[in-house]
Design a protein around this motif. Structure first.
Motif, PDB file in Angstrom:
ATOM      1  N   LYS A   1       0.846  -1.197   0.000  1.00  0.00           N
ATOM      2  CA  LYS A   1       0.000   0.000   0.000  1.00  0.00           C
ATOM      3  C   LYS A   1       0.879   1.244   0.000  1.00  0.00           C
ATOM      4  CE  LYS A   1      -3.943   1.928   2.594  1.00  0.00           C
ATOM      5  NZ  LYS A   1      -4.672   2.389   1.446  1.00  0.00           N
TER       6      LYS A   1
ATOM      7  N   GLY B   1      -5.742   0.553 -12.166  1.00  0.00           N
ATOM      8  CA  GLY B   1      -5.801  -0.199 -10.903  1.00  0.00           C
ATOM      9  C   GLY B   1      -5.691   0.697  -9.691  1.00  0.00           C
TER      10      GLY B   1
ATOM     11  N   THR C   1      -2.769  -2.335  -9.642  1.00  0.00           N
ATOM     12  CA  THR C   1      -1.555  -2.502 -10.445  1.00  0.00           C
ATOM     13  C   THR C   1      -1.790  -3.584 -11.502  1.00  0.00           C
ATOM     14  OG1 THR C   1      -0.281  -1.972  -8.442  1.00  0.00           O
ATOM     15  CG2 THR C   1       0.947  -2.844 -10.312  1.00  0.00           C
TER      16      THR C   1
ATOM     17  N   ASN D   1       3.825  -0.786 -12.945  1.00  0.00           N
ATOM     18  CA  ASN D   1       4.812  -0.286 -11.989  1.00  0.00           C
ATOM     19  C   ASN D   1       6.210  -0.731 -12.416  1.00  0.00           C
ATOM     20  OD1 ASN D   1       3.105   1.207 -10.499  1.00  0.00           O
ATOM     21  ND2 ASN D   1       2.764  -0.327  -8.896  1.00  0.00           N
TER      22      ASN D   1
ATOM     23  N   ARG E   1       6.601   3.204  -2.048  1.00  0.00           N
ATOM     24  CA  ARG E   1       6.501   2.548  -3.351  1.00  0.00           C
ATOM     25  C   ARG E   1       7.288   1.238  -3.336  1.00  0.00           C
ATOM     26  NH1 ARG E   1       2.704   4.113  -6.866  1.00  0.00           N
ATOM     27  NH2 ARG E   1       3.990   3.048  -8.404  1.00  0.00           N
TER      28      ARG E   1
HETATM   29  S1  SF4 Z   1       0.449   1.010  -6.718  1.00  0.00           S
HETATM   30 FE1  SF4 Z   1      -1.089   2.574  -7.254  1.00  0.00          FE
HETATM   31  S2  SF4 Z   1      -3.072   1.734  -6.664  1.00  0.00           S
HETATM   32 FE2  SF4 Z   1      -1.485   0.479  -5.674  1.00  0.00          FE
HETATM   33  S3  SF4 Z   1      -1.271   1.366  -3.633  1.00  0.00           S
HETATM   34 FE3  SF4 Z   1       0.272   2.339  -4.937  1.00  0.00          FE
HETATM   35  S4  SF4 Z   1      -0.740   4.204  -5.753  1.00  0.00           S
HETATM   36 FE4  SF4 Z   1      -2.343   2.879  -4.907  1.00  0.00          FE
END
Ligand code: SF4
Length: 375
Positions: free
Chosen positions: A12, A57, A59, A92, A129
């Motif tokens: 998250k 999403g 992701t 990502n 991230r």
């Molecule tokens: S990857 Fe994107 S959707 Fe997933 S937690 Fe992070 S910001 Fe939110």
């Protein structure tokens, strides 16, 4: 156009309040339900030739390319893909391995929206991230080397770990890496996020609006000097690289949103949205029930939305178009509320389009909401 929500993420992010799960237990059921939802809702879109398809999403790059292809093959039972269809995958950087990128380059997916957010590790750590700065850099180059050059990246400005000098370096990377599209957002503190808790407990300071303002204007100026068009408040594109999908949203074209929490719009007066729960979504759909809520838009809802969305775009809102869409009551109100803003220069009319001059874009939401009609 079709939007498909893939509700899974590895972890998250500290600023995020989208719908997703970090557990993959329900993945197979959700994918089965997605195909079933296509069967159940195919007739909600009259135009059977798709011009845009967007995997968002969550992701979506957590799915294998075979899983993505399976969804696209299911769509092709009922829809055609137009010859110039734009198919975007939000991805990502940590998912864009050599093998994954190679598979993608051999699929129909022809646009990547990569969640870079920053090229600095301190920002990425604060944002929690799943990737680091060097992975972001490598993922972009890998995609370009495989021929996937229609790339957008997301960058977030105004983080407490950043400043104007670091932000300039982030934007330099966009130009240096020859990325043709950028979506950029100010870091905001959303309820129920880790960032919100950290601000409340004093662990970090809240983003500074004046700094964000300065970074926004620097970005706009810098990217324009490098050939980008600032075509929506948060979006910049080199010629030929505007997002077709998002541009269609901003023109109020109908769209079908599939998957947990996805929203749909019928192009007239109805919006609907699926339940934001993967298990409930899958169970309902597999039992032939649509787990969605619908909302009928009133005339004032449509008027307010048209201003809120249209005034965020470079093109603005068509004044003649307004005259055909809204009643005398709304139009009289509209003329009355825009007059002082035209006098003050917060709004202008150019070639029949009402717009906010770019120097006032940072307060666009406030300007638009001052024009709202409240019953
Ligand atoms: S990857 Fe994107 S959707 Fe997933 S937690 Fe992070 S910001 Fe939110």
């Amino acid at each position: 156009m079709i939007y498909i929500h893939i509700p899974f993420c590895k972890q998250k992010c500290s600023y995020c309040n989208f719908h997703f799960s970090t557990s993959l237990h329900s993945k197979d059921k959700v994918l089965e339900a997605l195909c079933k939802e296509i069967d159940l809702r195919k007739d909600e879109l009259q135009n059977k030739t798709l011009k845009t398809l967007y995997f968002g999403g969550g992701t979506p790059s957590m799915l294998s390319v075979d899983e993505l292809k399976k969804i696209m093959d299911h769509l092709l039972i009922y829809f055609d893909f137009s010859h110039d269809i734009e198919i975007t995958l939000e991805a990502n950087p940590d998912d864009l391995t050599s093998a994954y990128v190679k598979d993608l380059s051999q699929s129909s997916i022809n646009r990547l929206s990569i969640g870079v957010q920053s090229f600095f590790d301190a920002d990425l750590q604060l944002m929690n991230r799943a990737h680091n700065a060097s992975q972001a850099d490598a993922a972009i180059k890998r995609a370009q080397d495989s021929g996937l050059d229609n790339i957008s990246i997301d960058l977030i400005y105004g983080s407490p770990t950043s400043n104007l000098e670091l932000w300039k370096k982030n934007l330099n990377k966009v130009v240096e890496l020859q990325v043709p599209h950028l979506s950029s957002y100010a870091l905001t503190i959303e309820p129920k996020t880790a960032l919100n808790q950290w601000v409340n407990s004093g662990k970090i300071v809240a983003p500074n609006e004046a700094h964000q303002n300065e970074e926004f204007f620097w970005m706009s100026q810098f990217l324009k000097e490098h050939g980008f068009e600032h075509y929506e408040i948060s979006n910049f594109a080199l010629p030929g690289f505007q997002s077709k999908h998002n541009s269609a949203y901003w023109r109020y074209e109908p769209y079908l949103g599939l998957g947990p929490s996805a929203h749909s719009y019928n192009g007239h007066n109805e919006r609907s949205w699926n339940v934001s729960n993967n298990i409930i979504y899958a169970q309902n759909i597999l039992n032939h029930q649509l787990p969605l809520e619908r909302e009928m838009l009133t005339e004032s809802d449509r008027y307010n939305e048209a201003l809120m969305i249209g005034l965020r775009t470079k093109i603005g809102v068509c004044v003649e178009g307004f005259k055909n869409q809204f009643s005398e009551k709304i139009l009289t109100y509209f003329q009355k509320v825009i007059a002082p803003k035209l006098d003050s220069g917060n709004l202008i009319i150019e070639n029949g389009f009402l717009k906010i001059p770019e120097k006032h874009w940072f307060m666009a939401d406030g300007i638009a909401s001052d024009l709202f009609f409240v019953e």
